[in-house]
Design an enzyme around this catalytic site. Structure first.
Site, PDB file in Angstrom:
ATOM      1  N   LYS A  31       0.841  -1.214   0.000  1.00 57.58           N
ATOM      2  CA  LYS A  31       0.000   0.000   0.000  1.00 57.58           C
ATOM      3  C   LYS A  31       0.866   1.249   0.000  1.00 57.58           C
ATOM      4  O   LYS A  31       0.649   2.174  -0.781  1.00 57.58           O
ATOM      5  CB  LYS A  31      -0.895   0.007   1.250  1.00 57.58           C
ATOM      6  CG  LYS A  31      -1.519   1.374   1.537  1.00 57.58           C
ATOM      7  CD  LYS A  31      -2.398   1.363   2.772  1.00 57.58           C
ATOM      8  CE  LYS A  31      -1.696   1.593   4.077  1.00 57.58           C
ATOM      9  NZ  LYS A  31      -1.429   2.987   4.437  1.00 57.58           N
ATOM     10  N   ASN A  32       1.858   1.273   0.895  1.00 58.33           N
ATOM     11  CA  ASN A  32       2.620   2.512   1.058  1.00 58.33           C
ATOM     12  C   ASN A  32       3.653   2.745  -0.039  1.00 58.33           C
ATOM     13  O   ASN A  32       4.324   3.773  -0.054  1.00 58.33           O
ATOM     14  CB  ASN A  32       3.260   2.561   2.452  1.00 58.33           C
ATOM     15  CG  ASN A  32       2.195   2.763   3.514  1.00 58.33           C
ATOM     16  OD1 ASN A  32       1.057   3.127   3.197  1.00 58.33           O
ATOM     17  ND2 ASN A  32       2.537   2.518   4.766  1.00 58.33           N
ATOM     18  N   ARG A 102      -4.654  10.875   4.398  1.00 58.69           N
ATOM     19  CA  ARG A 102      -3.571  11.864   4.498  1.00 58.69           C
ATOM     20  C   ARG A 102      -2.584  11.747   3.340  1.00 58.69           C
ATOM     21  O   ARG A 102      -2.006  12.738   2.904  1.00 58.69           O
ATOM     22  CB  ARG A 102      -2.797  11.674   5.797  1.00 58.69           C
ATOM     23  CG  ARG A 102      -3.627  11.769   7.019  1.00 58.69           C
ATOM     24  CD  ARG A 102      -2.807  11.430   8.228  1.00 58.69           C
ATOM     25  NE  ARG A 102      -1.871  12.501   8.554  1.00 58.69           N
ATOM     26  CZ  ARG A 102      -2.196  13.605   9.197  1.00 58.69           C
ATOM     27  NH1 ARG A 102      -3.420  13.790   9.591  1.00 58.69           N
ATOM     28  NH2 ARG A 102      -1.297  14.512   9.463  1.00 58.69           N
ATOM     29  N   CYS A 126      -5.223  13.376  13.387  1.00 56.15           N
ATOM     30  CA  CYS A 126      -5.291  11.985  12.946  1.00 56.15           C
ATOM     31  C   CYS A 126      -5.421  11.112  14.180  1.00 56.15           C
ATOM     32  O   CYS A 126      -4.961  11.478  15.259  1.00 56.15           O
ATOM     33  CB  CYS A 126      -3.996  11.669  12.206  1.00 56.15           C
ATOM     34  SG  CYS A 126      -3.753   9.958  11.830  1.00 56.15           S
ATOM     35  N   ARG A 131       0.708  14.169  13.509  1.00 60.85           N
ATOM     36  CA  ARG A 131       1.212  13.981  12.154  1.00 60.85           C
ATOM     37  C   ARG A 131       1.217  15.273  11.322  1.00 60.85           C
ATOM     38  O   ARG A 131       0.515  15.379  10.312  1.00 60.85           O
ATOM     39  CB  ARG A 131       0.397  12.900  11.424  1.00 60.85           C
ATOM     40  CG  ARG A 131       0.460  11.571  12.103  1.00 60.85           C
ATOM     41  CD  ARG A 131      -0.316  10.531  11.360  1.00 60.85           C
ATOM     42  NE  ARG A 131       0.386   9.992  10.219  1.00 60.85           N
ATOM     43  CZ  ARG A 131      -0.141   9.116   9.380  1.00 60.85           C
ATOM     44  NH1 ARG A 131      -1.362   8.691   9.546  1.00 60.85           N
ATOM     45  NH2 ARG A 131       0.550   8.669   8.359  1.00 60.85           N
ATOM     46  N   PRO A 132       2.025  16.241  11.715  1.00 64.42           N
ATOM     47  CA  PRO A 132       2.057  17.483  10.943  1.00 64.42           C
ATOM     48  C   PRO A 132       2.605  17.261   9.530  1.00 64.42           C
ATOM     49  O   PRO A 132       3.406  16.354   9.308  1.00 64.42           O
ATOM     50  CB  PRO A 132       3.016  18.365  11.743  1.00 64.42           C
ATOM     51  CG  PRO A 132       3.869  17.413  12.508  1.00 64.42           C
ATOM     52  CD  PRO A 132       3.016  16.220  12.803  1.00 64.42           C
ATOM     53  N   ASP A 314       4.049   0.325  12.059  1.00 65.31           N
ATOM     54  CA  ASP A 314       2.873  -0.297  11.437  1.00 65.31           C
ATOM     55  C   ASP A 314       2.704  -1.771  11.830  1.00 65.31           C
ATOM     56  O   ASP A 314       1.733  -2.411  11.419  1.00 65.31           O
ATOM     57  CB  ASP A 314       2.956  -0.177   9.901  1.00 65.31           C
ATOM     58  CG  ASP A 314       2.810   1.263   9.443  1.00 65.31           C
ATOM     59  OD1 ASP A 314       2.352   2.102  10.240  1.00 65.31           O
ATOM     60  OD2 ASP A 314       3.163   1.553   8.285  1.00 65.31           O
ATOM     61  N   ARG A 406      -8.951  -0.318   4.173  1.00 60.80           N
ATOM     62  CA  ARG A 406      -8.101   0.729   3.598  1.00 60.80           C
ATOM     63  C   ARG A 406      -6.728   0.173   3.233  1.00 60.80           C
ATOM     64  O   ARG A 406      -6.081   0.670   2.313  1.00 60.80           O
ATOM     65  CB  ARG A 406      -7.907   1.868   4.608  1.00 60.80           C
ATOM     66  CG  ARG A 406      -9.115   2.731   4.780  1.00 60.80           C
ATOM     67  CD  ARG A 406      -8.798   3.889   5.674  1.00 60.80           C
ATOM     68  NE  ARG A 406      -7.655   4.647   5.172  1.00 60.80           N
ATOM     69  CZ  ARG A 406      -7.226   5.777   5.685  1.00 60.80           C
ATOM     70  NH1 ARG A 406      -7.836   6.294   6.717  1.00 60.80           N
ATOM     71  NH2 ARG A 406      -6.192   6.405   5.180  1.00 60.80           N
TER      72      ARG A 406
END
Ligand code: EPU
Length: 427
Positions: A31-32, A102, A126, A131-132, A314, A406
């Protein structure tokens, strides 16, 4: 243009625990990696073909965003996308999409790099931490873009970005990916220091190089990019998902099963595998993938999440589910995100004994979990509840399973093929 809804189902997952998992299963594309690689299609007017794209909620959101901007995105066959962004009708990522995912901000770098303009909503808070999103705008400003923050949006403009030396205060994964894409089309050399080293960053660099970018050092702390005038299309196969592979390994372990995870790449999972072995799992590398099995109750382990190559945040929730059944106490520290223990209360409702103090969880292993109705709060928290449900006595019903959808492709089908008694039901 009228905003289209990205569909979210209200399915639940019902698991009858206590069944040993056995057999072979394939891991999907990462996914990432898929998300930045899809965004990279904005860097060229030529066609880009991506293979091994996982079928996931987040991928659908990114494809939807690309189409909304006027790009062509077709899937001629499952897991393959053909993308082309010749002319765009918009260079904007609207709030309705960014707030649901995001990673939509990944379009910022490619848009500014190629079109010299972008308007991208800031995502706001979030569930796993604040999580800026500061690195991409700051980096783009260093490369000469005019940046304004207005009405919750980052607005960026420039003629052509100029190479720059950029030190990243945090080795942010999507931050480095954004800047790497932007710098590929900048004038001159960009050096990114303190870069994230995740395999997904390397996969993006490999794709960009195949499109004609000049990138050196991806996978190390310093990435050098010599900008080129334009990039061409190409074809690329996305790397396997190391987090899905790790989750399936824990599924094998927590049910005292024996599972071969086809296509899993051991070199992306070294620290994760070391911790699973320490927890008592037997892990063997085979020609087709990684075999994970476990015979006894888990042993306790201490885990500290860190940027790659450290233990991935994760996988924190998943290993916590495993050691909640260990013979002894484990300490799990979360150093990447400040609020990533949302699964703890739900695991405790299933009989786990976990206490959180600041960014550390003390897990006192118990011999048995019991099925319960629980609620998923984010993607990896959902995965840990599924794992706990597989091991628990009785039935576990997990609501808000759209979080799982997701980021995990057909999780229940994969687990059922290994012998899990698991069912998706509509609320
Ligand atoms: N950070 C900053 N400033 C920034 C950006 C990040 O301080 O401008 C901080 C964050 O607050 C966090 C840390 O840096 O504490 C790391 O965040 P990072 O930016 O690396 O995370 P990300 O790029 O938003 C990606 C993955 C996440 C994964 C993290 C860490 C994607 C699309 N997402 O997020 O994946 O947890 O890296 O490895 O690549 C998931 O798949 O469940 C997931 C959340």
């Amino acid at each position: 243009m009228r905003p289209q809804r990205v569909e979210r189902t209200v399915d639940k997952m019902v698991i009858e625990g206590g069944h040993r998992l056995e057999g072979e299963v394939s891991v999907s594309g990462a996914k990432n990696a898929a998300l930045p690689l899809l965004a990279a299609s904005l860097l060229t007017g030529e066609e880009l073909r991506l293979e091994n794209v996982p079928e996931l909620g987040d991928v659908r959101t990114m494809v939807h965003l690309l189409r909304r901007m006027g790009a062509r995105a077709e899937s001629p066959q499952p897991h393959t996308f053909s993308l082309q962004a010749q002319e765009l009708t918009a260079t904007e990522a609207p709030y309705e999409l960014v707030k649901t995912m995001r990673a939509s901000v990944l379009v910022l770098g490619p848009l500014v790099g190629r079109f010299g303009r972008a308007r991208v909503s800031l995502p706001g808070g979030c569930s796993i931490g604040s999580r800026p999103i500061t690195l991409p705008p700051v980096g783009l400003a260093k490369m000469g873009a005019e940046i304004e923050l207005r009405h919750g949006y980052v607005e960026a403009r420039c003629k052509r970005l100029k190479g720059a030396w950029i030190f990243l205060e945090t080795p942010s994964v999507t931050g480095i990916e954004n800047l790497m894409m932007a710098a590929s089309l900048a004038e001159g050399e960009t050096v990114l220091e303190n870069a994230a080293r995740e395999p997904e960053v390397c996969d993006l660099a490999d794709l960009l190089v195949s499109m004609g970018a000049r990138i050196e050092g991806a996978g190390s702390e310093r990435i050098r990019i010599e900008g080129v005038k334009e990039l061409k299309g190409g074809s690329h196969r996305i790397i396997p998902d190391r987090i899905e592979a790790g989750t399936l390994m824990v599924a094998a372990g927590i049910t005292r099963g024996d599972v071969l995870i086809r296509e899993a790449k051991a070199e992306h999972m070294q620290v994760m595998m070391e911790k699973l072995v320490e927890a008592g799992m037997d892990i063997r590398l085979e020609a087709k993938g990684i075999r994970a099995s476990m015979e006894d109750r888990p042993r306790p382990v201490n885990v500290k999440t860190l940027p790659y190559p450290g233990f991935p945040t994760d996988m924190q929730a998943q290993i916590m589910a495993l050691v909640s059944l260990a013979r002894g106490r484990s300490i799990i520290s979360e150093t990447v995100f400040e609020n990533r223990f949302m699964h703890v209360n739900e695991l405790n409702r299933m009989g786990a004994q976990i206490q959180v103090e600041g960014n550390t969880a003390l897990v006192v292993g118990t011999s048995e979990l019991s099925g319960a109705p629980v609620m998923a709060t984010d993607l990896r928290a959902s995965a840990s509840l599924v794992l706990a449900g597989l091991a628990a006595k009785g039935s576990t019903c997990i609501s808000r399973i759209y979080h799982l959808d997701r980021g995990y492709e057909a999780m229940e089908r994969k687990l059922a093929s290994l012998g899990a008694v698991i069912q998706r039901v509509r609320e």
